[in-house]
Design a protein around this motif. Structure first.
Motif, PDB file in Angstrom:
ATOM      1  N   GLN A  81      34.305  52.823  38.996  1.00 44.30           N
ATOM      2  CA  GLN A  81      35.286  53.215  40.019  1.00 44.30           C
ATOM      3  C   GLN A  81      35.591  52.021  40.921  1.00 44.30           C
ATOM      4  O   GLN A  81      35.421  52.079  42.137  1.00 44.30           O
ATOM      5  CB  GLN A  81      34.769  54.389  40.852  1.00 44.30           C
ATOM      6  N   GLU A 318      46.546  55.587  40.282  1.00 42.63           N
ATOM      7  CA  GLU A 318      45.283  54.962  39.892  1.00 42.63           C
ATOM      8  C   GLU A 318      45.474  53.802  38.916  1.00 42.63           C
ATOM      9  O   GLU A 318      44.755  52.802  38.979  1.00 42.63           O
ATOM     10  CB  GLU A 318      44.342  56.005  39.278  1.00 42.63           C
ATOM     11  N   ARG A 322      43.154  50.805  39.814  1.00 44.66           N
ATOM     12  CA  ARG A 322      41.852  50.768  39.141  1.00 44.66           C
ATOM     13  C   ARG A 322      41.762  49.536  38.257  1.00 44.66           C
ATOM     14  O   ARG A 322      42.696  49.216  37.512  1.00 44.66           O
ATOM     15  CB  ARG A 322      41.644  52.012  38.295  1.00 44.66           C
ATOM     16  N   GLU A 340      28.760  54.458  39.396  1.00 43.16           N
ATOM     17  CA  GLU A 340      29.889  55.214  39.913  1.00 43.16           C
ATOM     18  C   GLU A 340      30.226  54.819  41.351  1.00 43.16           C
ATOM     19  O   GLU A 340      31.080  55.453  41.979  1.00 43.16           O
ATOM     20  CB  GLU A 340      29.596  56.717  39.856  1.00 43.16           C
ATOM     21  N   VAL A 342      32.030  53.539  44.286  1.00 45.21           N
ATOM     22  CA  VAL A 342      33.410  53.152  44.571  1.00 45.21           C
ATOM     23  C   VAL A 342      33.378  51.781  45.247  1.00 45.21           C
ATOM     24  O   VAL A 342      32.666  51.580  46.233  1.00 45.21           O
ATOM     25  CB  VAL A 342      34.105  54.190  45.465  1.00 45.21           C
ATOM     26  N   VAL A 418      38.324  62.159  40.449  1.00 45.15           N
ATOM     27  CA  VAL A 418      37.169  62.161  39.552  1.00 45.15           C
ATOM     28  C   VAL A 418      37.371  63.208  38.456  1.00 45.15           C
ATOM     29  O   VAL A 418      37.207  62.929  37.270  1.00 45.15           O
ATOM     30  CB  VAL A 418      35.866  62.410  40.338  1.00 45.15           C
TER      31      VAL A 418
END
Length: 487
Positions: A81, A318, A322, A340, A342, A418
């Motif tokens: 993430q 995203e 991302r 995970e 962020v 998510v």
């Protein structure tokens, strides 16, 4: 993204298999707990340009492999993430080098910087290389700068001892020109060299590693490739380079060129050069105590794979934000892990300063978070509040926990990114309290940043350029004046 259910299952299985394979490789390599290091670590920060989240095989690219980038993941940790500070490069690079939200600086309002000689990274502003330089590091940038032009701005004015690369936003891979002007530099000397740019950058990076190894000085090598940014030219594509220089051509933006195969070959060449740099570390006995980071400056562009997200560069969906992010430091970070947590581009400054034992400047408070405890001690992920804005199409976004507020033009959304990474199910009416809280937090945050201005450039894609953007119009370059939700 146009993937059927069968395709999605295949891609998920591919990712699980890749992750399992990497763990297996790490075990066979004798991975053990993190070992303390007495010497300051060397740092190699590798930045791709416009690389999509799934454009390397350890993040799921199914049609080609990137073994050397994957090798970094085998030796270290992959973020699942990770975000860019912006959906375009100058803004992200401002945050990346300062550790602060880009909107605190006039330069950070450029999306991206386009030839304005009066706007750039102020030489007096502290940076990652200037912090490390004070701590005794040698500092070199190889590749793209794009944070301001001579005579006022440049890498050598902002903490780097040496620079080899280009100052603008893109460069022809063979002629090393943009807009018909040469833009290849060795420090502040304009130079002419023959060769494919990605390969030239890789060769210089190898020379830099070898030089620092001989001197014994700890070093920061920022290796900022232009690949796989347009123009769409892979090794051997000199004819395409020549075509783009002809009168009447599309120019470097190359909307009438490129293909998935060309894009693949551009990434594969970047991966080969990364392999050469990793080999230089190994040959000099530096691998164990060198931090190697690989990431991208924003989400992917037209040929990129941003699965499982929608959106691309210039968009706060995203897919535009991302990015792949991988770090290895064999002396301190256990191998073969994912997280995970962020994270965002500006986190690398406090993280690397902590790793190097260097100090920030309290007069310029950092907005990024030190990730080192999570990386070296396997600490639990920390919940984050992150904010973005993008002038074109009046885009705004905030991420808190699993939820994301998104605004594009007059359309507003709340997504659980998510559970719903495609950003399809708009929860703003079902989760009104979450939606209104995030909107309020975004407005409070925005009030602490520089306002948008009409003088700054902002890029976007329209329906004439990209068929999947039918109905989209060119940006009018005007700022969106935020109206408080309480007004």
């Amino acid at each position: 993204m146009g993937l059927g259910r069968k395709d999605q299952i295949t891609r998920r299985d591919l990712l699980r298999g890749a992750a399992a394979g990497m763990v297996g490789l790490a075990i066979r390599a004798g991975a053990e707990g993190a070992r303390p290091s007495a010497k300051p670590p060397n740092i190699i920060f590798i930045l791709a340009d416009d690389l999509g989240y799934a454009d390397v095989s350890c993040y799921g690219r199914p049609d080609f492999s990137t073994p050397n980038i994957d090798r970094i993941a085998v030796q270290g940790l992959r973020f699942l993430q990770a975000y860019a500070n912006s959906a375009v490069c100058t803004a992200t690079r401002t945050a990346l080098i300062t550790g602060r939200y880009q909107y605190r600086l006039r330069l950070g309002l450029e999306e991206p910087l386009r030839g304005n000689l009066d706007v750039g990274l102020p030489p007096e502003h502290p940076t990652l290389p200037s912090f490390l330089k004070k701590a005794g590091y040698g500092t070199t940038l190889v590749g793209k700068w794009h944070l301001g032009f001579l005579p006022k701005f440049g890498p050598l004015k902002s903490g780097y001892d040496h620079f080899y690369g280009f100052r603008s936003g893109a460069l022809d891979y063979f002629s090393h020109t943009i807009g018909g002007k040469d833009d290849l530099w060795d420090d502040d000397l304009a130079i002419h060299q023959v060769g494919y740019l990605t390969s030239l950058l890789g060769s210089r990076a190898v020379d830099v590693v070898n030089g620092y190894a001989r001197s014994g000085q700890p070093f920061l090598l920022s290796l900022h490739f232009n690949a796989p940014h347009w123009p769409w030219e892979a090794p051997g594509d000199e004819a395409e380079s020549e075509r783009l220089r002809q009168p009447g051509s599309e120019g470097l933006a190359d909307f009438d060129g490129g293909s998935q195969k060309t894009y693949q070959r551009m990434i594969e060449e970047m991966d080969r050069q990364i392999g050469r740099v990793l080999q230089a570390l190994h040959a000099n006995g530096l691998t164990d105590n060198t931090i190697v980071i690989f990431t991208s400056d924003n989400g992917g562009e037209r040929f990129a794979d941003t699965w499982p997200f929608t959106g691309k560069k210039t968009e706060l969906l995203e897919g535009g934000l991302r990015i792949p992010a991988i770090i290895s430091w064999p002396a301190r970070i256990p191998r073969g892990r994912t997280t995970e947590q962020v994270s965002i581009s500006m986190d690398w400054v406090p993280t690397l300063l902590a790793a190097a034992g260097a100090l920030a400047d309290p007069a310029y408070p950092l907005d990024g978070m030190n990730l080192l405890p999570m990386l070296t001690q396997n600490a639990a992920p920390v919940s984050r509040k992150l904010f973005w804005r993008y002038k074109a199409n009046a885009q705004r976004a905030a991420r808190e926990g699993d939820y994301k507020f998104l605004k594009i033009l007059d359309n507003t959304f709340l997504f659980n990114v998510v559970e719903d990474p495609l950003e399809r199910a708009n929860l703003k009416d079902r989760q009104k309290d979450v939606y209104h809280r995030l909107v309020r937090e975004w407005y409070d945050w925005n009030a602490s940043m520089l306002p948008e201005i009409k003088e700054s450039f902002t890029a976007s894609f329209d329906g004439q350029q990209l068929a999947d953007h039918f109905g989209a119009k060119k940006s009018d370059q005007m700022p969106d004046i935020p109206v408080s939700p309480d007004d």
